[in-house]
Design a protein around this motif. Structure first.
Motif, PDB file in Angstrom:
ATOM      1  N   ARG A   1       0.869  -1.179   0.000  1.00 12.32           N
ATOM      2  CA  ARG A   1       0.000   0.000   0.000  1.00 12.32           C
ATOM      3  C   ARG A   1       0.903   1.225   0.000  1.00 12.32           C
ATOM      4  NH1 ARG A   1      -2.935   2.398   4.068  1.00 12.32           N
ATOM      5  NH2 ARG A   1      -2.502   0.788   5.593  1.00 12.32           N
ATOM      6  N   PHE A   2       0.583   2.207  -0.853  1.00 10.93           N
ATOM      7  CA  PHE A   2       1.437   3.386  -1.018  1.00 10.93           C
ATOM      8  C   PHE A   2       0.823   4.590  -0.311  1.00 10.93           C
ATOM      9  CE2 PHE A   2       2.263   0.578  -4.556  1.00 10.93           C
ATOM     10  CZ  PHE A   2       3.642   0.576  -4.622  1.00 10.93           C
ATOM     11  N   LEU A   3       1.683   5.348   0.347  1.00  8.66           N
ATOM     12  CA  LEU A   3       1.218   6.568   1.021  1.00  8.66           C
ATOM     13  C   LEU A   3       2.137   7.712   0.653  1.00  8.66           C
ATOM     14  CD1 LEU A   3       0.472   5.807   4.805  1.00  8.66           C
ATOM     15  CD2 LEU A   3      -1.132   6.564   3.041  1.00  8.66           C
ATOM     16  N   HIS A   4       1.546   8.819   0.249  1.00  9.88           N
ATOM     17  CA  HIS A   4       2.348   9.997  -0.074  1.00  9.88           C
ATOM     18  C   HIS A   4       2.463  10.885   1.149  1.00  9.88           C
ATOM     19  CE1 HIS A   4       2.591  14.209  -1.941  1.00  9.88           C
ATOM     20  NE2 HIS A   4       3.809  13.682  -1.912  1.00  9.88           N
ATOM     21  N   GLY A   5       3.710  11.193   1.554  1.00  8.01           N
ATOM     22  CA  GLY A   5       3.898  12.094   2.692  1.00  8.01           C
ATOM     23  C   GLY A   5       5.252  11.874   3.321  1.00  8.01           C
ATOM     24  N   ARG A   6       5.467  12.589   4.426  1.00  5.66           N
ATOM     25  CA  ARG A   6       6.727  12.406   5.158  1.00  5.66           C
ATOM     26  C   ARG A   6       6.688  11.098   5.950  1.00  5.66           C
ATOM     27  NH1 ARG A   6       9.002  17.896   7.722  1.00  5.66           N
ATOM     28  NH2 ARG A   6       8.597  19.301   6.016  1.00  5.66           N
ATOM     29  N   PHE A   7       7.893  10.650   6.365  1.00  4.01           N
ATOM     30  CA  PHE A   7       8.006   9.355   7.075  1.00  4.01           C
ATOM     31  C   PHE A   7       6.892   9.162   8.102  1.00  4.01           C
ATOM     32  CE2 PHE A   7      12.460  11.232   7.623  1.00  4.01           C
ATOM     33  CZ  PHE A   7      12.984  10.735   6.456  1.00  4.01           C
ATOM     34  N   GLU A   8       6.696  10.233   8.908  1.00  5.45           N
ATOM     35  CA  GLU A   8       5.850  10.078  10.093  1.00  5.45           C
ATOM     36  C   GLU A   8       4.375   9.862   9.760  1.00  5.45           C
ATOM     37  OE1 GLU A   8       7.955  12.513   9.466  1.00  5.45           O
ATOM     38  OE2 GLU A   8       7.063  14.500   9.695  1.00  5.45           O
ATOM     39  N   ILE A   9       4.005  10.063   8.481  1.00  2.00           N
ATOM     40  CA  ILE A   9       2.606   9.846   8.096  1.00  2.00           C
ATOM     41  C   ILE A   9       2.195   8.398   8.397  1.00  2.00           C
ATOM     42  CG2 ILE A   9       2.947   9.155   5.673  1.00  2.00           C
ATOM     43  CD1 ILE A   9       0.583  10.811   4.904  1.00  2.00           C
ATOM     44  N   ALA A  10       3.176   7.497   8.365  1.00  2.00           N
ATOM     45  CA  ALA A  10       2.888   6.085   8.621  1.00  2.00           C
ATOM     46  C   ALA A  10       2.334   5.877  10.024  1.00  2.00           C
ATOM     47  CB  ALA A  10       4.160   5.263   8.436  1.00  2.00           C
ATOM     48  N   SER A  11       2.814   6.667  10.979  1.00  2.00           N
ATOM     49  CA  SER A  11       2.372   6.466  12.363  1.00  2.00           C
ATOM     50  C   SER A  11       0.928   6.938  12.555  1.00  2.00           C
ATOM     51  CB  SER A  11       3.309   7.185  13.329  1.00  2.00           C
ATOM     52  OG  SER A  11       3.224   8.576  13.096  1.00  2.00           O
TER      53      SER A  11
ATOM     54  N   GLU B   1      14.666  18.198  10.857  1.00  2.00           N
ATOM     55  CA  GLU B   1      13.446  18.298  11.664  1.00  2.00           C
ATOM     56  C   GLU B   1      12.536  17.085  11.405  1.00  2.00           C
ATOM     57  OE1 GLU B   1      14.694  20.509   9.628  1.00  2.00           O
ATOM     58  OE2 GLU B   1      14.730  22.509  10.503  1.00  2.00           O
ATOM     59  N   SER B   2      12.446  16.697  10.134  1.00  2.00           N
ATOM     60  CA  SER B   2      11.572  15.586   9.777  1.00  2.00           C
ATOM     61  C   SER B   2      12.045  14.290  10.446  1.00  2.00           C
ATOM     62  CB  SER B   2      11.568  15.432   8.256  1.00  2.00           C
ATOM     63  OG  SER B   2      10.714  14.419   7.868  1.00  2.00           O
ATOM     64  N   LEU B   3      13.354  14.066  10.437  1.00  2.00           N
ATOM     65  CA  LEU B   3      13.896  12.848  11.054  1.00  2.00           C
ATOM     66  C   LEU B   3      13.670  12.868  12.565  1.00  2.00           C
ATOM     67  CD1 LEU B   3      15.519  10.222  10.702  1.00  2.00           C
ATOM     68  CD2 LEU B   3      17.607  11.564  10.976  1.00  2.00           C
ATOM     69  N   GLN B   4      13.886  14.040  13.173  1.00  2.00           N
ATOM     70  CA  GLN B   4      13.709  14.134  14.629  1.00  2.00           C
ATOM     71  C   GLN B   4      12.269  13.850  15.039  1.00  2.00           C
ATOM     72  OE1 GLN B   4      15.520  17.981  14.967  1.00  2.00           O
ATOM     73  NE2 GLN B   4      17.279  17.169  16.116  1.00  2.00           N
ATOM     74  N   MET B   5      11.334  14.266  14.213  1.00  2.00           N
ATOM     75  CA  MET B   5       9.925  13.995  14.521  1.00  2.00           C
ATOM     76  C   MET B   5       9.565  12.544  14.259  1.00  2.00           C
ATOM     77  SD  MET B   5       7.776  17.183  13.111  1.00  2.00           S
ATOM     78  CE  MET B   5       6.327  16.204  12.830  1.00  2.00           C
ATOM     79  N   ALA B   6      10.111  12.009  13.175  1.00  2.00           N
ATOM     80  CA  ALA B   6       9.671  10.678  12.729  1.00  2.00           C
ATOM     81  C   ALA B   6      10.164   9.550  13.628  1.00  2.00           C
ATOM     82  CB  ALA B   6      10.163  10.435  11.300  1.00  2.00           C
ATOM     83  N   LEU B   7      11.386   9.652  14.140  1.00  2.00           N
ATOM     84  CA  LEU B   7      11.940   8.501  14.869  1.00  2.00           C
ATOM     85  C   LEU B   7      11.058   8.099  16.061  1.00  2.00           C
ATOM     86  CD1 LEU B   7      15.803   9.167  14.706  1.00  2.00           C
ATOM     87  CD2 LEU B   7      14.507   7.411  13.488  1.00  2.00           C
ATOM     88  N   PRO B   8      10.728   9.034  16.983  1.00  2.00           N
ATOM     89  CA  PRO B   8       9.864   8.609  18.098  1.00  2.00           C
ATOM     90  C   PRO B   8       8.458   8.218  17.655  1.00  2.00           C
ATOM     91  CG  PRO B   8      10.377  10.968  18.252  1.00  2.00           C
ATOM     92  CD  PRO B   8      11.180  10.420  17.115  1.00  2.00           C
ATOM     93  N   ALA B   9       7.949   8.880  16.587  1.00  2.00           N
ATOM     94  CA  ALA B   9       6.595   8.542  16.118  1.00  2.00           C
ATOM     95  C   ALA B   9       6.559   7.103  15.603  1.00  2.00           C
ATOM     96  CB  ALA B   9       6.172   9.523  15.018  1.00  2.00           C
ATOM     97  N   ILE B  10       7.584   6.705  14.880  1.00  2.00           N
ATOM     98  CA  ILE B  10       7.619   5.331  14.345  1.00  2.00           C
ATOM     99  C   ILE B  10       7.883   4.335  15.488  1.00  2.00           C
ATOM    100  CG2 ILE B  10       8.892   3.759  12.807  1.00  2.00           C
ATOM    101  CD1 ILE B  10       9.181   6.139  10.864  1.00  2.00           C
ATOM    102  N   ARG B  11       8.763   4.706  16.405  1.00  2.00           N
ATOM    103  CA  ARG B  11       9.040   3.817  17.554  1.00  2.00           C
ATOM    104  C   ARG B  11       7.740   3.464  18.276  1.00  2.00           C
ATOM    105  NH1 ARG B  11      11.243   7.043  22.151  1.00  2.00           N
ATOM    106  NH2 ARG B  11       9.025   7.185  22.581  1.00  2.00           N
TER     107      ARG B  11
END
Ligand SMILES: C[S@@+](CC[C@H](N)C(=O)[O-])C[C@H]1O[C@@H](n2cnc3c(N)ncnc32)[C@H](O)[C@@H]1O
Length: 327
Positions: free
Chosen positions: A93-103, A234-244
């Motif tokens: 399944r494909f999602l358009h957005g920044r990493f954290e959209i997955a969370s 900024e995107s990486l800093q937000m995404a890591l804890p959100a994905i964790r």
């Protein structure tokens, strides 16, 4: 979210400029990725930077009926990945957005992720394609947005950023010793005419450095602007804890970084999450969570072996780190 939602959402993706996955990007550290993820049947995985779909294919081929959520902020990359992964269309399944959209995805919330992967930075296609404006080749209009559907491009950044902002971008993201001089030169030039093309930025750099430029000089400065334009840190800093937070117990998060700033963010995050106590040293009694959230699996980053670097020069700076959520 039901299983019937799996498969491409082609209507949101541009159909032009399609090309095959291999010429789009050569994935690095593929075997090492599988060693950490160990894809298993019926599991749900996240590739938060699907690019041309090379790593995604590795994951999907490694398990019979696992599912993959494929994210990218670049609509063009999603379009290429959709074609490249069409033989797995019932499992992706494909999602358009920044990493954290997955969370924020409902299915991910409901069942959690059994593994997640981020391959940071830009793809070879983005770097090599003049129309995307990342390159320092001559006569290219500066753009550098990974997501061409929104945000400010590099021209706008070079026109609007203050001298102080420009200095820190060139110093921190480009490790440029003459960062201040370059920032001053850009501010001076843009008073009479805006910096529009690769030639304009290269000309400012040549004056600031006061000598002829090597490809590395240009690459460092173009990389710095790209990191700023896309707010990559900024995107990486937000995404890591959100994905964790959406990883299931025992699930592994794998990240490949190509830049020391990103690698440090990943290293520090994994180190902090692996500590049982995160109270400041002066506090006599532990008042924090009091348990490690998981374990770092890579004491040192995994680097590509020389054979891989020989065949794929862009692998040279790759550093892979992995972390497992506590069971
Ligand atoms: C190094 S490439 C990934 C290549 C991919 N692993 C493959 O096998 O083709 C990085 C990709 O991540 C995407 N990307 C970078 N930062 C992102 C972010 N914050 N959110 C989502 N995608 C991002 C880029 O658009 C690019 O397509």
């Amino acid at each position: 979210m039901s299983e019937s939602n799996w498969g491409p959402s082609a209507s949101r993706m541009p159909q032009e400029n399609r090309q095959d996955s291999a010429s789009f990007h050569e994935p690095v550290l593929r075997t090492e990725l599988l060693d950490f993820l160990q894809p298993g049947p019926k599991q749900l995985y996240l590739d938060a930077t699907v690019g041309g779909g090379g790593h995604a294919r590795q994951i999907l081929e490694a398990c019979d009926d696992c599912l993959l959520l494929a994210v990218d902020r670049d609509p063009e990359a999603l379009s290429v990945a959709e074609t490249a992964l069409s033989d797995f269309k019932d499992r992706v399944r494909f999602l358009h957005g920044r990493f954290e959209i997955a969370s924020e995805d409902i299915e991910v919330h409901d069942r959690g992720l059994d593994g997640a992967f981020l391959d940071l930075g830009v793809s070879s296609y983005q770097l090599d394609s003049d129309s995307r404006g990342f390159t320092f080749r001559r006569g290219v209009a500066l753009d550098m947005r990974m997501d061409t559907s929104q945000g400010h491009d590099a021209r706008r950044f070079l026109a609007d950023a203050s001298e102080t902002q420009l200095t820190s971008v060139f110093r921190d993201f480009g490790e440029e010793p003459k960062a201040r001089r370059l920032a001053r030169e850009i501010v001076k030039r843009r008073m009479t005419s805006p910096l529009e093309t690769s030639d304009d930025l290269v000309a400012a750099l040549r004056v600031a450095l006061g000598r002829s430029l090597s490809p590395q000089d240009k690459a460092r400065i173009f990389q710095a602007v790209r990191i700023a334009v896309n707010e990559e840190v900024e995107s990486l800093q937000m995404a890591l804890p959100a994905i964790r937070e959406v990883l299931n117990d025992g699930a592994v998060l794998v990240v490949i970084a190509y830049h020391s700033i990103e690698d440090r963010i990943v290293k520090n995050a994994f180190r902090d999450w692996s500590k049982s106590c995160i109270c400041p040293p002066k506090i006599p009694l532990c008042t924090c969570r009091g348990r490690a959230l998981g374990k770092t699996l890579t004491k040192r980053p995994v680097r590509p072996h020389p054979g891989e670097v020989e065949t794929n020069g862009r692998a040279r700076s790759a550093r892979m780190r992995a972390w497992r959520r506590a069971a």
